[in-house]
Structures are given as structure tokens and as C-alpha cells.
Design an enzyme around this catalytic site. Sequence first.
Site, PDB file in Angstrom:
ATOM      1  N   ASP A  28     -19.782 118.261  67.721  1.00  0.00           N
ATOM      2  CA  ASP A  28     -19.132 118.859  68.892  1.00  0.00           C
ATOM      3  C   ASP A  28     -19.345 118.073  70.178  1.00  0.00           C
ATOM      4  OD1 ASP A  28     -21.820 119.607  68.818  1.00  0.00           O
ATOM      5  OD2 ASP A  28     -21.479 121.541  69.756  1.00  0.00           O
ATOM      6  N   GLU A  51     -23.983 110.135  58.497  1.00  0.00           N
ATOM      7  CA  GLU A  51     -24.194 109.127  59.540  1.00  0.00           C
ATOM      8  C   GLU A  51     -24.944 107.907  59.030  1.00  0.00           C
ATOM      9  OE1 GLU A  51     -23.762 113.143  61.570  1.00  0.00           O
ATOM     10  OE2 GLU A  51     -24.962 112.371  59.894  1.00  0.00           O
ATOM     11  N   HIS A 115     -28.281 123.553  71.232  1.00  0.00           N
ATOM     12  CA  HIS A 115     -28.438 123.155  69.833  1.00  0.00           C
ATOM     13  C   HIS A 115     -28.518 121.634  69.749  1.00  0.00           C
ATOM     14  CE1 HIS A 115     -24.129 122.948  70.627  1.00  0.00           C
ATOM     15  NE2 HIS A 115     -24.007 122.116  69.604  1.00  0.00           N
ATOM     16  N   HIS A 116     -29.092 121.146  68.700  1.00  0.00           N
ATOM     17  CA  HIS A 116     -29.319 119.706  68.457  1.00  0.00           C
ATOM     18  C   HIS A 116     -30.377 119.115  69.389  1.00  0.00           C
ATOM     19  CE1 HIS A 116     -26.067 120.078  65.793  1.00  0.00           C
ATOM     20  NE2 HIS A 116     -25.103 119.494  66.469  1.00  0.00           N
ATOM     21  N   GLY A 416     -33.946  95.646  53.552  1.00  0.00           N
ATOM     22  CA  GLY A 416     -34.095  96.131  52.185  1.00  0.00           C
ATOM     23  C   GLY A 416     -34.070  97.632  52.029  1.00  0.00           C
ATOM     24  N   ASP A 446     -28.323 101.708  39.007  1.00  0.00           N
ATOM     25  CA  ASP A 446     -28.088 103.141  38.843  1.00  0.00           C
ATOM     26  C   ASP A 446     -28.991 103.969  39.741  1.00  0.00           C
ATOM     27  OD1 ASP A 446     -30.220 102.187  37.323  1.00  0.00           O
ATOM     28  OD2 ASP A 446     -30.007 103.698  35.755  1.00  0.00           O
ATOM     29  N   ASN A 473     -29.869 100.307  34.123  1.00  0.00           N
ATOM     30  CA  ASN A 473     -31.082  99.916  33.397  1.00  0.00           C
ATOM     31  C   ASN A 473     -32.155 101.003  33.505  1.00  0.00           C
ATOM     32  OD1 ASN A 473     -31.695  99.535  36.066  1.00  0.00           O
ATOM     33  ND2 ASN A 473     -31.982  97.325  35.925  1.00  0.00           N
ATOM     34  N   GLY A 475     -33.205 103.353  35.897  1.00  0.00           N
ATOM     35  CA  GLY A 475     -34.176 103.609  36.955  1.00  0.00           C
ATOM     36  C   GLY A 475     -34.353 102.469  37.924  1.00  0.00           C
ATOM     37  N   GLU A 479     -38.830  98.176  41.436  1.00  0.00           N
ATOM     38  CA  GLU A 479     -40.124  98.809  41.676  1.00  0.00           C
ATOM     39  C   GLU A 479     -41.015  98.692  40.438  1.00  0.00           C
ATOM     40  OE1 GLU A 479     -40.332  99.263  44.595  1.00  0.00           O
ATOM     41  OE2 GLU A 479     -38.565 100.208  45.470  1.00  0.00           O
TER      42      GLU A 479
END
Length: 583
Positions: A28, A51, A115-116, A416, A446, A473, A475, A479
Site C-alpha cells: 500500500d 521481494e 502497520h509495517h 552464494g 533439486d 541428486n 539433496g 553441503e
Amino acid sequence: MSEIKIGDYLLERLAQLGTRTVQGVPGDFNMGLLDQIEDHAKLEWVGNANELNAAYSADGYARIKGTVAAVVTTFGVGELSALNGVAGAFSERVPVVHVVGVPSTGAQGSRSLLHHTLGDGRFDAFETMSRQVSAASAVLKRSEGAADEIDRVLTVAVRQARPVYIALPTDLVHAKISAKNLETPLDTAVPANEPDAEQYALDVAFRHIDEAENPVILVDACAIRHNCLQETRDLVEKSGLPVFSTPMGKTAIDEDHEQYGGLYIGSLTSNGVKEIVESADALILIGALKSDFNTGSFSYRTPKQKTIELHSDHAIVGYSHYPDVGMKGLLPKLTKKLEPRRQQRLDATRKRITRFENRLPQEDGDTISQAWLWPRLGQFFKPTDQIIVETGTSSFGMLEAKLPPSSHFVAQILWGSIGWSVGATLGVALAAREEKLGRTCLFVGDGSLQLTVQEIGTMIRQGLKPLLFVLNNDGYEIERQIHGPQRTYNDIAPYNHKLLLDFFSAPEDRTVPKDESHRKDPQPSAKRYHAVHSKAELDELLKSDELDNVQAIHLIEVFMKRGDAPAALKRQAQATSGSNKYE
């Protein structure tokens, strides 16, 4: 035109800088500006799913357009959602203009409990946060001086290749100001170097190179970000010297150029490239950005006394620093001094360089391996294709592919942020359509896809036709390579990717009729899903006319073995794990 509304003034300046698409999410406090965007003759509004994705998309758009991108959010909740994406643009040197619709000047002056807000009357809290990831900020509070403030921050965005922040109160959007400034285009050119300082730095740099037996050029990210590609390519062409790039500088130099030898990533580099770069007795670094993933965890073996660094606002030759001597002005003069011995150096370069090629490994079996996938994709790409990769296996894997001339390698290697590539693909595809470039190709795992998958709906609504390669693959493989290969925190809830394109498409038989006469969006494109489990299946698909002459958005799910990873990722993961000291 003697007067113009402040909102329209800002939009006209964006259009003058080459922006044609504005992205964001309505709220708004920004809807008055959104009206003006939709009514602007040169701009298109693209509403995003959220956003964060909008900021990612603006990042991708700016990289391809070579100018500023604009993202519009609302005060507080909206701008904070975008902040991670803006921070990534700051880190990676991308000029994103973040326009925030804020409460009226009256509401701010009375510290209204709106608000916000944070409920404590502080209307400057969010702009204060944004200052940490903005090169300049303009918080408009009155009509007087608004045009100059807008001009100031937009100029900073272009010159510094970094995000800027503009807060536009609701009651100032339609306030009238003089339009006179618009008669003069913004002066975004880099200031000229001080002549005496430039000449001294030029002479010292030239002497280092001219006296060297094995000089080498290494091109990095800031040559791209600071609009020095033509100057860099002229230096390569007219010097005759061997040239290499970093991961963040990939495709700055055409990879089929006879002087191009491949990527240098410190200790992660192939032996042939490593030997040439690290034995150089004069190393010319253009636009260096020495992050860990860009340097093989800071493993450069290049003596400082033999290094010449050229940056946007300074130069370093050995141990001497030359402030305010930027590469935009220095490079053409250095090129001119090196050109007379071009042929001699080119003959030597031809003997030293092993051409970078897409060579498929000799493997048993038909399982799609990381070692086979990337050079095979390198054979698939065409000139002017846009190639977007995600932080993870695709970012490292695509380093092993030779890409065609005039293609763009788009990656967020320094910041990253997981999921960035999906939002960025929207912006890249929008820019590629405006510039009439080739195919837009995304490579995302994925796991990463799940963070920002909603933006596929925006692509479909916009009638865009990217090729979305989803590497399944099972997951977060990057990591797992770094730490915890069997830990459940690296697992994900598996999606049925076959349903995604249909899920994000509006059904043809809508039950609620809508008046869409105001919409300027293109008709949604057709869509196709492909599942490939073997080299033969993928090879056949890559050769098909469907993917050569793209007429629809495609999602290609590539099933790969869990635990497999590109060689560069495995080496980087070992280095990162060691520096984290988890063991």
C-alpha cells in the site's frame, strides 16, 4: 514539459539509463508509483512472487543489460524481504536500484503507529539497515532537491556498480518538480585519471611487462562489472599475450579465442594452466576479486612483486599503489604501448597455450556422471546463450565446460545465496528478450530450487521460454561434500518435478472471470517436462530441435547419483572443510 511528478521523474531517469523492466511486489505504500510504472511508455512492470525473488531477478537483469535494474518494494516488511538479494548485488558489484514506497511525510513527522513499522515511531530504522549494503541512499522528504538527489544516487549506482536505495513517500509520488534536469543525460562516465599519476603508473606497468619473458593476463569479475570488457579484449588482442580467466570472470574473454587457455583457480587449477600462470614473470590482473571460491581458497601462487593489478579506481604494480588511476582510462594506453610487439608475443603464446576444449571422458556405463555432463553441455550451447548456474554442483561443474562466443556465464560465486539462480533466471530471460539474445539456460539442484521455485510461475506468466535443467541428486550435494554427507540436515523433501510447470500455470477454465484488459503481459508460453536418466536419453534430447529452436518453457530433470560431484567442487570442499575446522 516544464514540470513532472517526482515518481515519473525517477522512472524517466531509469529509462534514460536503459532500464526497460521494473520488478517488485505491490504494497500500500508503493502503489502510487506502480500506477506510474504501468502507465509509462518505456517501462514494463513485472510483479514477482516475493521481494527476495524480485531482488534476485533484478540482479540477473542488470548483469545482462549492463545497466541499472530497478526493484520496487513497500516499507518495512517488503524492503527487508528484498535485503538479502540486494546484499548479494552489493557483494557481487551489481547496480540494483532499490526503490521503497514509504509512509507519507506527515505520518513520519508525527511518528504515527502505522502497520509495517516496528511500533516505536522509528521510520528510519530500515533505511539504516540498508545503508550497509547500499553505495548511496536518498530519503526524499520534500519536493525541493528531489531531482538532484535521485540523479546523485543513480550516478553512484552506475559508477560504482553497486546497489542504491531510494525512499519515496506516498505524498511525494505525485508532487510536481521541474523537469529541466531531464534535458541533460546523467554523466555516469568514470572520471578521467589524473594525467601525471596515470603516466607514471603506465610507465612502471609497461616496463614490468616489456622486460618479462612470460607475461600473462588474468581477467576477473570487475572487468565485467565496471564496463571494461572492450578495453580488456583490446588489450588481449593487440598484446598477443596468453589470457586466462577466474570463475567470476568466465566468458569475459571468448573461450575459443586462440590466446585463451582456460580458468585459473589457484590450487584447484589443472596442471597445464597452473604452470603457465604461476610461472609468469609479469601477471596482469584485470578487475580482480579475490574471494575464496574465486581463488581456490586463497591459493594463488603468484608473487606480488611480479603482479600488476588494474581496478576500477586504483592500480597496484608490485608493492606500489596508485590511487585514483582506474583501469578504464589506463587500459587503452597500456594496449597502445604493447601493440608494436604483438606478433612476437602471439607466436610465443601459440606455442604455450593448450586450447580449452569440451572433451568427454571415457567412461563405462550409461549413468550420467558429473565428469561427463558438463563438457557435454558445453557442446550443446550456442553463441549468445545465457547460462545461469546455482551455488553448488552446477557452479563448479560449468567451469569445466567450454562456452561459445558471446555467451554469458551468470553465477553468484562470492555471495552464494542458495536459490539465487532461479530468481536471477527470470531477470536474465527478461533482459535477453529485450536484447534479442539466445536461449536462457538454468542449471539448479533439486535442493536449491525449493527456495525460490515460485518464480517459475512469473516466467510462465511473462511468456518466457527458459530451459530449466533441474539436477536431481537427492539433496544438498555441495553441503554434503563440505561436511555431513550422511546427515539428515542435508536431505530435502523430494518434489514431483513433473507437476511443476502445470502447477505454476493458470488453468484455462478459470471459474472466476477477470477483467485483464489493462494487462501488458505476453501470453503464457507452452510448456514441456522431460525426465532423463541416462547419457543416451540426455544426448538425444540435447540434439533435438525442441531444445535447439525453443518454442516453450522446458523443465529437464536430470537424475544423477548422490555423492557424485565435479572435480573442482571436491577440491574446493576439502579446502573449505579444512578452513572451517569442524574436525
